[in-house]
Design an enzyme around this catalytic site. Sequence first.
Site, mmCIF file in Angstrom:
data_model
loop_
_atom_site.group_PDB
_atom_site.id
_atom_site.type_symbol
_atom_site.label_atom_id
_atom_site.label_comp_id
_atom_site.label_asym_id
_atom_site.label_seq_id
_atom_site.Cartn_x
_atom_site.Cartn_y
_atom_site.Cartn_z
ATOM 1 N N ARG A 1 2.666 5.967 -3.381
ATOM 2 C CA ARG A 1 3.773 6.761 -3.920
ATOM 3 C C ARG A 1 3.822 6.698 -5.440
ATOM 4 O O ARG A 1 4.037 7.714 -6.114
ATOM 5 C CB ARG A 1 5.094 6.278 -3.301
ATOM 6 C CG ARG A 1 5.241 6.665 -1.827
ATOM 7 C CD ARG A 1 6.284 5.829 -1.101
ATOM 8 N NE ARG A 1 6.609 6.355 0.225
ATOM 9 C CZ ARG A 1 5.880 6.150 1.307
ATOM 10 N NH1 ARG A 1 4.765 5.433 1.225
ATOM 11 N NH2 ARG A 1 6.246 6.661 2.477
ATOM 12 N N LYS B 1 0.834 -1.200 0.000
ATOM 13 C CA LYS B 1 0.000 0.000 0.000
ATOM 14 C C LYS B 1 0.869 1.250 0.000
ATOM 15 O O LYS B 1 0.582 2.221 -0.722
ATOM 16 C CB LYS B 1 -0.934 -0.035 1.213
ATOM 17 C CG LYS B 1 -1.914 1.116 1.300
ATOM 18 C CD LYS B 1 -3.063 0.794 2.246
ATOM 19 C CE LYS B 1 -2.614 0.730 3.692
ATOM 20 N NZ LYS B 1 -2.508 2.073 4.315
ATOM 21 N N ASP C 1 3.607 0.345 12.044
ATOM 22 C CA ASP C 1 2.453 -0.433 11.598
ATOM 23 C C ASP C 1 2.497 -1.880 12.092
ATOM 24 O O ASP C 1 1.479 -2.574 12.085
ATOM 25 C CB ASP C 1 2.351 -0.416 10.073
ATOM 26 C CG ASP C 1 1.788 0.890 9.544
ATOM 27 O OD1 ASP C 1 1.224 1.663 10.343
ATOM 28 O OD2 ASP C 1 1.911 1.149 8.333
#
Length: 418
Positions: free
Chosen positions: A25, A20, A297
């Site tokens: 980007r 993701k 994360d």
Amino acid sequence: MRVKVLPGALQGTVSIPSSKSLTHRAIICASLAKGTSVVDHITFSKDIDATIACMRNLGAKITVKEDACTIQGTDVRQVAGEITCDCSESGSTLRFLIPIAALSDANVTFIGHGRLMQRPMTVYKEIFQAQHLRFEQDQTIRLRGPLQARSFAVQGDISSQFISGLLFALPLLKQDSTIEILPPYESASYVNLTTDSLASFGITVHHPSPLVYQIPGGQSYQAAHVSVEGDASQMAFYAVEAAIQSSLTCAHIDPHSHQGDQVILDFVKAAGADVQGTTITHQSLQAQTMDIADCPDLGPILCVLAAYCPGTSRIIHARRLRMKESDRIAAMEQELRKWGVQISSTEDEITITGKAEYHKTEPVRIDGHNDHRIVMAMTIFGLCAKSPSIIEGAEAIEKSYPDFFTDIKHLNGKVEIL
């Protein structure tokens, strides 16, 4: 959506969805490039859909077909009028696009959902105020440029997304710019992903020292064809399940990836799992200290790993978990305690005393906290436990990994949509 999770080990090979972080980007760079670019091997999700929609509103022409986007770039500096960008719940979309939108001659309004507009934006607010530009934030963010080249000082322990956002925009200004990072510098690996993506589209960023980025002005993004690699942060869920109770091979992962979350392989190996490439196999586990300054994360799934490691584990430099889709520290404390896990925290650290097995006489009811990573982490916990659980709000996976439960089933995981 409610999902029932039954105990059972996963088996086989899983194709990890595309990154993701890298997809955001690539779509942004392609949308700023002259000519037509192709970004393929995309795993679409609500966050990626938000970035696509916002770049369309800023002038890019984006065609979606199967797992690819064909993108005709925009000169955002020529965009004018009134623009609204709906970022859904995507912090990356919002923070990446604010400086880009500030290149335009438009009044731009950013809207979001969930906790998105509660996330800190002080870095940008101070930059806009210093340049006497409009930046108003309440339930929305309203801004107007044009942003000017200068030397920017950015706190390195808030979010790397602010640094990346500036890196996307500054090459398009006429003059050179500099970004100085005020230490400590956390999540530098995410900025490395940004500079890698910029280089793929013809943008030069100099990095003469660990805390300085020099950005030549007057540059142009060049069209490119980019294939997105697998997502190390999604691989982490499978790596932890395998470390606790099974053996899995994770496909579509670049062993030389610059993704900071690739460190998950080091964490499960340090816990005692056998790691051969991207094949992870259970062995006796042990507690450890895990520093997530560069990989926040991973926080929720590392809590699960720690819960199944006998002994006391510490997860340090974790404070940024408190300002995600949920307060992920508080959320994991609340849900793991339902299973009887010994867990406590400070503002910046999580301490877990783990054990090999968990069992309850009644199904444990889990709240997903409207957070995709909480739902996925607690699914892995439930698969490894010795009794069933039911997860409420499991639709939160749509944010990043819509096929998560489908993939779990393909690995013989016992999950039922209720």
